[in-house]
Design a protein around this motif. Structure first.
Motif, PDB file in Angstrom:
ATOM      1  N   GLU A  22       0.722  -1.253   0.052  1.00  0.00           N
ATOM      2  CA  GLU A  22      -0.089  -0.018  -0.124  1.00  0.00           C
ATOM      3  C   GLU A  22       0.766   1.293   0.068  1.00  0.00           C
ATOM      4  OE1 GLU A  22      -2.388   1.125   3.636  1.00  0.00           O
ATOM      5  OE2 GLU A  22      -4.220   1.355   2.036  1.00  0.00           O
ATOM      6  N   ALA A  92      -2.358   3.882   6.409  1.00  0.00           N
ATOM      7  CA  ALA A  92      -1.739   4.100   5.184  1.00  0.00           C
ATOM      8  C   ALA A  92      -0.521   5.165   5.448  1.00  0.00           C
ATOM      9  CB  ALA A  92      -2.399   4.663   3.878  1.00  0.00           C
ATOM     10  N   PRO A 132       3.284  14.287   1.462  1.00  0.00           N
ATOM     11  CA  PRO A 132       2.526  15.163   1.234  1.00  0.00           C
ATOM     12  C   PRO A 132       1.703  15.409   2.394  1.00  0.00           C
ATOM     13  CG  PRO A 132       1.913  12.742   0.550  1.00  0.00           C
ATOM     14  CD  PRO A 132       3.254  12.937   0.915  1.00  0.00           C
ATOM     15  N   HIS A 134      -2.049  16.543   2.606  1.00  0.00           N
ATOM     16  CA  HIS A 134      -3.789  16.884   2.813  1.00  0.00           C
ATOM     17  C   HIS A 134      -4.566  15.992   3.678  1.00  0.00           C
ATOM     18  CE1 HIS A 134      -5.329  14.822  -1.026  1.00  0.00           C
ATOM     19  NE2 HIS A 134      -4.442  14.012  -0.674  1.00  0.00           N
ATOM     20  N   HIS A 135      -3.913  14.949   3.939  1.00  0.00           N
ATOM     21  CA  HIS A 135      -4.578  13.711   4.776  1.00  0.00           C
ATOM     22  C   HIS A 135      -4.308  13.940   6.239  1.00  0.00           C
ATOM     23  CE1 HIS A 135      -6.322  11.774   1.118  1.00  0.00           C
ATOM     24  NE2 HIS A 135      -5.149  11.260   0.845  1.00  0.00           N
ATOM     25  N   GLY A 143      -2.584   8.328   5.181  1.00  0.00           N
ATOM     26  CA  GLY A 143      -2.338   8.372   3.790  1.00  0.00           C
ATOM     27  C   GLY A 143      -1.243   8.991   3.032  1.00  0.00           C
ATOM     28  N   PHE A 144      -0.122   8.774   3.831  1.00  0.00           N
ATOM     29  CA  PHE A 144       1.347   9.241   3.618  1.00  0.00           C
ATOM     30  C   PHE A 144       1.636  10.344   4.002  1.00  0.00           C
ATOM     31  CE2 PHE A 144       0.382   6.857  -0.877  1.00  0.00           C
ATOM     32  CZ  PHE A 144       0.373   5.665  -0.285  1.00  0.00           C
ATOM     33  N   ASP A 172      -5.895  16.667  -6.067  1.00  0.00           N
ATOM     34  CA  ASP A 172      -5.474  15.274  -5.805  1.00  0.00           C
ATOM     35  C   ASP A 172      -6.639  14.419  -5.770  1.00  0.00           C
ATOM     36  OD1 ASP A 172      -2.907  13.856  -4.103  1.00  0.00           O
ATOM     37  OD2 ASP A 172      -5.203  12.964  -3.831  1.00  0.00           O
ATOM     38  N   HIS A 174      -7.435  11.948  -4.125  1.00  0.00           N
ATOM     39  CA  HIS A 174      -8.183  11.566  -2.849  1.00  0.00           C
ATOM     40  C   HIS A 174      -8.616  12.879  -2.149  1.00  0.00           C
ATOM     41  CE1 HIS A 174      -4.855   8.569  -3.629  1.00  0.00           C
ATOM     42  NE2 HIS A 174      -5.708   7.733  -3.136  1.00  0.00           N
ATOM     43  N   TRP A 203     -11.099   4.691  -0.762  1.00  0.00           N
ATOM     44  CA  TRP A 203     -10.506   5.288   0.222  1.00  0.00           C
ATOM     45  C   TRP A 203     -10.443   6.741   0.472  1.00  0.00           C
ATOM     46  CZ3 TRP A 203      -6.299   8.437   1.724  1.00  0.00           C
ATOM     47  CH2 TRP A 203      -5.721   8.069   2.882  1.00  0.00           C
ATOM     48  N   ASP A 261     -11.079  -0.377  -5.545  1.00  0.00           N
ATOM     49  CA  ASP A 261     -10.115   0.928  -5.476  1.00  0.00           C
ATOM     50  C   ASP A 261      -8.880   0.475  -5.949  1.00  0.00           C
ATOM     51  OD1 ASP A 261      -9.523   1.135  -1.956  1.00  0.00           O
ATOM     52  OD2 ASP A 261      -9.741  -0.542  -3.123  1.00  0.00           O
ATOM     53  N   HIS A 262      -8.425  -0.843  -6.159  1.00  0.00           N
ATOM     54  CA  HIS A 262      -7.017  -1.065  -6.488  1.00  0.00           C
ATOM     55  C   HIS A 262      -7.002  -2.427  -7.053  1.00  0.00           C
ATOM     56  CE1 HIS A 262      -3.115   0.259  -5.144  1.00  0.00           C
ATOM     57  NE2 HIS A 262      -3.027   0.185  -6.301  1.00  0.00           N
ATOM     58  N   ASP A 323      -2.188  12.419  -8.920  1.00  0.00           N
ATOM     59  CA  ASP A 323      -2.648  10.935  -8.962  1.00  0.00           C
ATOM     60  C   ASP A 323      -3.974  10.928  -9.720  1.00  0.00           C
ATOM     61  OD1 ASP A 323      -3.830  12.331  -6.782  1.00  0.00           O
ATOM     62  OD2 ASP A 323      -3.065  10.746  -5.333  1.00  0.00           O
ATOM     63  N   GLU A 330      -3.591   4.797  -8.631  1.00  0.00           N
ATOM     64  CA  GLU A 330      -4.606   5.088  -7.311  1.00  0.00           C
ATOM     65  C   GLU A 330      -5.785   5.534  -8.225  1.00  0.00           C
ATOM     66  OE1 GLU A 330      -4.879   5.192  -3.837  1.00  0.00           O
ATOM     67  OE2 GLU A 330      -3.577   3.755  -3.771  1.00  0.00           O
ATOM     68  N   GLY A 361      -0.234  14.022  -4.034  1.00  0.00           N
ATOM     69  CA  GLY A 361      -0.040  12.683  -4.540  1.00  0.00           C
ATOM     70  C   GLY A 361       0.468  12.850  -6.049  1.00  0.00           C
ATOM     71  N   TYR A 363       1.609   9.039  -8.482  1.00  0.00           N
ATOM     72  CA  TYR A 363       2.355   7.867  -8.245  1.00  0.00           C
ATOM     73  C   TYR A 363       2.957   7.184  -9.452  1.00  0.00           C
ATOM     74  CZ  TYR A 363       0.320   9.050  -3.892  1.00  0.00           C
ATOM     75  OH  TYR A 363       0.142   9.765  -2.748  1.00  0.00           O
TER      76      TYR A 363
HETATM   77  N1  Q9C Z   1      -6.218   0.225  -1.472  1.00  0.00           N
HETATM   78  C1  Q9C Z   1      -2.068  10.957  -1.135  1.00  0.00           C
HETATM   79  O1  Q9C Z   1      -2.257  10.667  -2.521  1.00  0.00           O
HETATM   80  N2  Q9C Z   1      -4.078   4.079  -0.237  1.00  0.00           N
HETATM   81  N3  Q9C Z   1      -2.423   9.817  -0.284  1.00  0.00           N
HETATM   82  C2  Q9C Z   1      -5.083   3.962  -0.332  1.00  0.00           C
HETATM   83  C3  Q9C Z   1      -6.350   1.737  -1.341  1.00  0.00           C
HETATM   84  C4  Q9C Z   1      -3.533   5.260   0.629  1.00  0.00           C
HETATM   85  C5  Q9C Z   1      -3.039   8.671  -0.733  1.00  0.00           C
HETATM   86  C6  Q9C Z   1      -5.359   2.318  -0.491  1.00  0.00           C
HETATM   87  C7  Q9C Z   1      -3.596   6.448  -0.410  1.00  0.00           C
HETATM   88  C8  Q9C Z   1      -3.113   7.515   0.220  1.00  0.00           C
HETATM   89  C9  Q9C Z   1      -1.603  12.141  -0.787  1.00  0.00           C
END
Ligand code: Q9C
Ligand code: ZN
Length: 690
Positions: A22, A92, A132, A134-135, A143-144, A172, A174, A203, A261-262, A323, A330, A361, A363
């Motif tokens: 992830e 995440a 990053p 924003h989460h 979320g990173f 973004d 997300h 997510w 979602d993936h 992203d 994503e 984000g 990726y």
């Molecule tokens: N399987 C940003 O783009 N993963 N954060 C979702 C779905 C977390 C994204 C997993 C994604 C975080 C800044």
């Protein structure tokens, strides 16, 4: 005034130290690849380079609790096992011994950028950062994201620079729930986010990401959420071995199609453009139909911009996640990199062009890098390459746009005309609400994007690398040469003229072009037009005598079409004859003619806004004809804007008169069946129409 690029190599230090599919996509190469590409294209060299500094404890404290900051500080001394355990307490997230340093640099970079813009050292800029932001929340990584870079920058702009209205645009893919929560009751920060949502099955699976979350208390209407619900094709069933993730909080929505979602768990493989994750029709059983250029532009035109003009921000912060671009594992969206140049251009009509973008984000390394380049190009004032493909929003996107307009209408008068009922007419649409690619114009690029073919996508991305920029960006032909003194130094003051015989031939049918003065002006117009059409000059402004305005426009249209323009967009304001009937003009034109004729009545800032918006459709190829009796300053204002300088702020919002609104609505009703970008609701009837 230039563009700042804020960066620090140390932000590449943090990386994932254990196996976690992830998190592995948030890798140091995201920054190095984007920066390399900026250098390769000569864009980095055109920016003011600023080395990022660390945000101070007090600055982090604008958003985060002291305990949380202390906890992060403590991570510097932890071993891998302890880091992994701590990371597991968040959703995440991964920590590295250098995370605290990187995250302080990321927040500091955003602050430095805001300081540079608000001090007037630069007009705009981009901070290339990781992690990053924003989460991230007051006391939680997510979320990173570790520190909320953009939220901290917004608070800082208010506290240190006394700003009253800050707009945050989060493109973004997300939902930046961290930013939303921090400002949900605050009317001084308007937060706009679009995000992949799939009725809550994507997510971070939050109810409050939906369009009906509009803020609270005094902040009502200052949160604007645009959820994208149908990212994967609805009629494709999920393979049994790949179950949908269960949402963490149960949602009141009825599940629609099966959602994933993936679909695959690709690593960051963008370094090799031939290998694109999760998009090949050959290896993915569910074709992606994610949102594309038309959907994003429609969202800006019909939701963000009306609200933003009414809000009248003093500063625009962009949570610039890529992203949401094509190829991203994503987002699974289809918007091509040049779309981000257009989005950036549209934002520059706000706040006098003070736009500060901070990376979130993104990726897919190749797609990310190209999108970053496109954004920087637009910040630098270069014209945006035209968008390819049919500009027809998805039906599901129109449903989303309508639902957010309905939810926000009580708070924004500019959304209160819900518009005419859609005129239903036989339309060239396939069952999915998309026109068949065979029925609509669109070059090979579009077909490439539509087939979801790996090779086609990489060639599409390749192709975007080479878009020739004309040697002269803007040329101006003036009748009163002294106005030239106020032009930017690299604007060409055009003295050339078309051959006399040619000019006379074009003028012959028009009595108004008989006098010498009119003929001289026409010669200059024709010369400019030719140079635009042969790619020597990007845009031009020519001053024309009032008595000859209509005739000059008529000739410019005919001449443009006979000299190689296939599609011409003509915009006439003031007392001008109705332009000749042109059969299939309009969208995706290769030339824009804008004529401000006698009595056009536009003030300079309004004319500048018009010109700024008209740079979009034809790759910046705009010829503006300005009536001589306008203020002498007007030609200069137009030249500056066409050249890429920011349009002056329009000032406090004032609603159009009821008569004008009615006329506009009526016109929209007539044009909607033909021009799908005018739609603000799906024809099938969205949530608002029951
Ligand atoms: N399987 C940003 O783009 N993963 N954060 C979702 C779905 C977390 C994204 C997993 C994604 C975080 C800044
Ligand atoms: Zn994201």
């Amino acid at each position: 005034m230039g563009t700042a690029l804020v960066y620090h190599e140390d932000m590449t230090a943090a990386r994932l130290l254990w196996d976690d599919p992830e998190c592995e996509i948030e890798c140091p190469e995201r920054l190095t690849t984007a920066l390399e590409r900026l250098q390769q294209r000569g864009l980095e060299q055109r920016c003011l380079r600023l080395a990022a500094r660390e945000a101070s404890e007090a600055e982090l404290g604008l958003v985060h609790s002291p305990e949380y900051v202390a906890l992060l500080q403590g991570t510097q001394a932890l071993g891998t096992g302890e880091l992994q355990t701590l990371s597991g307490q968040y959703d995440a997230v991964y920590f590295h011994p250098s995370t605290f340093h990187c995250a302080r640099l990321a927040a500091g970079a955003a602050l430095q950028l805001v300081d540079a813009v608000l001090a007037g050292a630069v007009r705009n800029g981009l901070a290339l950062v990781r992690p990053p932001g924003h989460h991230s929340q007051r006391a939680a990584a997510n979320g990173f994201c570790v520190f909320n870079n953009v939220a901290i920058a917004a608070k800082h702009a208010q506290r240190q620079h006394g700003l009253h209205r800050v707009l945050i645009v989060d493109w973004d893919v997300h939902h930046g729930q961290g930013i939303q929560h921090i400002f949900e009751d605050d009317p001084s920060v308007l937060y706009f986010s679009w995000h992949r949502y799939e009725h809550g099955r994507f997510w971070p699976y939050l109810r409050e990401s939906d369009a009906d979350a509009v803020g609270q208390g005094p902040g009502l209407g200052f949160t604007v959420n645009l959820p994208w619900n149908q990212v994967l094709a609805p009629h494709h069933e999920a393979p049994a071995q790949s179950p949908s993730p269960s949402p963490r909080s149960p949602l009141p929505h009825k599940p629609r199609a099966s959602c994933h979602d993936h679909p695959q768990s690709p690593g960051p493989r963008g370094g090799d453009p031939a290998v694109l994750p999760g998009r090949a029709s050959t290896d993915a059983p569910w074709p992606q139909v994610g949102m594309g250029n038309a959907d994003y532009v429609a969202a800006f035109l019909h939701v963000l911009l009306p609200v933003a003009f009414e809000f009248n921000p003093e500063l625009v912060l962009v949570s610039a996640g890529f992203d949401s671009a094509i190829g991203d594992p994503e987002g699974q969206m289809q918007a091509t990199p040049e779309c981000f140049a257009h989005l950036t251009q549209l934002l520059q009509v706000l706040a006098g062009g003070r736009v500060c973008a901070v990376l979130e984000g993104g990726y897919h390394l190749e797609s990310l890098s190209q999108s970053v380049c496109m954004m920087v190009q637009a910040l630098l004032g270069d014209p945006a390459p035209p968008l390819s493909g049919p500009m027809v929003p998805h039906g599901s996107a129109l449903e989303s746009i309508q639902s957010v307009r309905v939810a926000q209408a009580p708070h924004w008068v500019s959304l209160q005309q819900q518009g005419v009922a859609p005129v239903l007419s036989p339309s060239p649409c396939s069952p999915e609400g998309r026109p068949s690619p065979l029925l609509l114009p669109g070059g090979p690029e579009f077909k490439a994007a539509a087939t979801q073919d790996v090779a086609a996508l990489s060639s599409l991305l390749d192709q975007l690398r080479l878009n020739p920029t004309p040697p002269v960006r803007t040329a101006v032909a003036l009748t009163a040469p002294d106005a030239a003194l106020a032009l930017p130094s690299d604007v060409l003051c055009e003295e050339g003229s078309a051959a006399q015989e040619e000019t006379q031939a074009w003028a012959r049918p028009h009595e108004a072009l008989a006098q010498d003065r009119a003929l001289t002006a026409l010669g200059k117009v024709l010369y400019l037009l030719d140079r635009i059409l042969d790619g020597q000059v990007s845009s031009g402004v020519a001053v024309t005598p009032a008595s000859a305005a209509a005739a000059t426009l008529d000739v410019a249209i005919r001449c443009g079409l006979s000299h190689g323009a296939q599609r011409l967009l003509c915009l006439a304001v003031g007392q001008l004859d109705r332009p000749p009937d042109l059969t299939d003009d309009g969208f995706q034109p290769d030339l824009v003619l804008v004529a401000l004729g006698p009595g056009h009545g536009l003030r300079d800032p309004q004319a500048a806004l018009l010109a700024a918006l008209l740079r979009g459709p034809a790759g910046g190829r705009v010829l503006a004809l300005v009536d001589e009796e306008s203020t002498p300053q007007l030609a200069v204002v137009l030249a500056r804007v066409l050249h890429g300088e920011a349009a002056p702020n329009l000032g406090p919002f004032s609603m159009a008169s009821p008569e004008d609104v009615q006329a506009l609505m009526q016109l929209r009703g007539q044009l909607e069946p033909r021009w799908k970008m005018l739609q603000v609701a799906s024809e099938a009837g969205g949530p608002g129409s029951g």
